[in-house]
Design an enzyme around this catalytic site. Sequence first.
Site, PDB file in Angstrom:
ATOM      1  N   GLU A 108       0.839  -1.202   0.000  1.00 13.50           N
ATOM      2  CA  GLU A 108       0.000   0.000   0.000  1.00 13.50           C
ATOM      3  C   GLU A 108       0.870   1.247   0.000  1.00 13.50           C
ATOM      4  OE1 GLU A 108      -2.784  -0.014   3.273  1.00 13.50           O
ATOM      5  OE2 GLU A 108      -3.811   1.790   2.543  1.00 13.50           O
ATOM      6  N   ASN A 159     -12.304  -1.438  -0.818  1.00 16.84           N
ATOM      7  CA  ASN A 159     -11.581  -2.022   0.310  1.00 16.84           C
ATOM      8  C   ASN A 159     -12.246  -1.615   1.612  1.00 16.84           C
ATOM      9  OD1 ASN A 159      -8.991  -2.963   1.827  1.00 16.84           O
ATOM     10  ND2 ASN A 159      -9.267  -0.844   2.506  1.00 16.84           N
ATOM     11  N   GLU A 160     -12.463  -2.568   2.474  1.00 18.02           N
ATOM     12  CA  GLU A 160     -13.034  -2.286   3.801  1.00 18.02           C
ATOM     13  C   GLU A 160     -14.133  -1.233   3.715  1.00 18.02           C
ATOM     14  OE1 GLU A 160     -10.046  -1.756   6.876  1.00 18.02           O
ATOM     15  OE2 GLU A 160      -9.308  -3.790   6.557  1.00 18.02           O
ATOM     16  N   TYR A 179      -6.484  -9.285  11.257  1.00 15.11           N
ATOM     17  CA  TYR A 179      -5.135  -9.031  11.774  1.00 15.11           C
ATOM     18  C   TYR A 179      -4.973  -9.686  13.140  1.00 15.11           C
ATOM     19  CZ  TYR A 179      -4.127  -5.695   8.067  1.00 15.11           C
ATOM     20  OH  TYR A 179      -3.879  -5.136   6.843  1.00 15.11           O
ATOM     21  N   GLU A 218      -6.005  -9.291   3.429  1.00 16.86           N
ATOM     22  CA  GLU A 218      -5.161  -8.607   4.421  1.00 16.86           C
ATOM     23  C   GLU A 218      -5.104  -9.491   5.655  1.00 16.86           C
ATOM     24  OE1 GLU A 218      -5.726  -4.432   5.257  1.00 16.86           O
ATOM     25  OE2 GLU A 218      -6.307  -4.026   3.185  1.00 16.86           O
ATOM     26  N   GLN A 239       2.345  -6.140   5.318  1.00 13.49           N
ATOM     27  CA  GLN A 239       2.535  -5.716   3.947  1.00 13.49           C
ATOM     28  C   GLN A 239       3.977  -5.985   3.533  1.00 13.49           C
ATOM     29  OE1 GLN A 239       1.104  -1.778   2.959  1.00 13.49           O
ATOM     30  NE2 GLN A 239      -0.767  -2.054   4.103  1.00 13.49           N
TER      31      GLN A 239
END
Length: 500
Positions: free
Chosen positions: A25, A172-173, A248, A304, A353
């Site tokens: 990103e 995204n999200e 996460y 992610e 990432q």
Amino acid sequence: MSAIVLDSDLGRYTISRYIYGHFAEHLGRCVYEGIWVGENSTIHNKRGVRQDVVQALRQIKIPVLRWPGGCFADEYHWRDGIGPHTSRPTMVNTHWGGVTENNHFGTHEFMDLCDQLQCEPYICGNVGSGTVREMQQWVEYLTFDGKSPMADLRRANGRDDPWSLKFWGVGNENWGCGGRMRPEFYADQFRRYATYVRDFGDSGLHRIACGPNADNYHWTETVMAEAGTIRDRRYGTPPMAGLALHYYTRLGPPGRRGSATEFGEDEWFAILKNALHMETLIDRHSTIMDRYDPDKLVDLIVDEWGTWYEVEPGTNPGFLYQQNTLRDALVAGLTLNIFNRHCDRVRMANIAQTVNVLQAMVLTDGDKMVKTPSYHVFDMYKVHQDAMLVPLNLTCGTYEFGREAIPTLDASASRDQDGRVHITLCNVDPQNTAEITCDVRGMTISAAEAQVLTAGKISAHNTFEDPDAVVPSNLPGLIVAEGQIALSVPPKSVVLISIS
Ligand code: AHR
């Protein structure tokens, strides 16, 4: 004594190589410095892309790279990132540190990076603050071969041929930074965007919907019910190819996420237990998907995942720069085993990432680069890419801490196209060696060897001064007899057993 029984000649599902994907990103020093240094840099580069990082990522056979975000994607306007660098407008990267983005790394630079990496691009389009027209034109710019305003613009910017592009994210999200939408609203947005984001080339675009945040099962239920089942193409609307889950591994909310390197056994245990939660999430989201999509046509894509700690002291809090220890290697090993075991539905995953951000593969400092323990796990596990998942039964004890317990060992296995079988094993117990036997059915073992990734301390990590503190080495002591392999799996380790 722990035991594995595996049927090496059985298996139904292929482990997609895309499970070993990555995510980069415009965040902190991931793209700028970590990947893009510009053509005039003294750091060795090819058309502005640093070559030490390219070589490192090619070594682990990076199959796919997701870009430009993340939260950044829903504020990114692609037309700001094409044409001569000097005429590209700047923007404020409001999500990540409020820094000024010069847009020097844009569409052409990203597609060139993927060429250099020999990996497939996965672009995430802007639903949150963009328009249907903007997204449609981006795909036209990238993939249309004929004469059109966007294809001509691409040619004017120096690229005659369209690019081949398969993976496309529709936002995204969008439940969060991508517009704070409700799933009902997003499902309609997905239908609308998917209708107009046409197939301009013959790539057969895979339109990937924004999926749930961790255990938001209502999101999966609603998006699958409202948008996951359109298969008749009546209005030209292509089907949803994937649903993207984000999860996460962290200890708590910001301020309570703990340090990447300064931790005791309590935080070692808590992080590994939280990493194992991925399996519950996949099981439950898959169950919902199975109801709407029993033929498993829609991929579950974990685009992610990874560990998230407090940033390194003294670094910009908006840059998410963290070190990476043996604990992160175990998280990577456990998570990749989970993805392998669920490869009937999980067909892509992208660790967050790639460089200098969160659970990175490599860290850079000026012209220096160091490979993290997580990198070495991806290197060891690359043998599973496009291999056949083979049934494996594991019996083991538990690793207890306080009043909680998790299984001591975790494993997955596959058979590659040359008939070699690979078992990847994690021993999460920081003190005790696990003695294990592997009963390998369905083949005659002619050779077996093992590699191990471990270190003296749970917080061991690689630094620019000591880059080889945590690297894989040969694991001695394998005993092969009568179709069985016996070995000692060291405490706090990731092991790869190769059998032919
Ligand atoms: O990876 C960092 C951020 O985490 C991404 O931008 C966002 O999608 C997620 O919340």
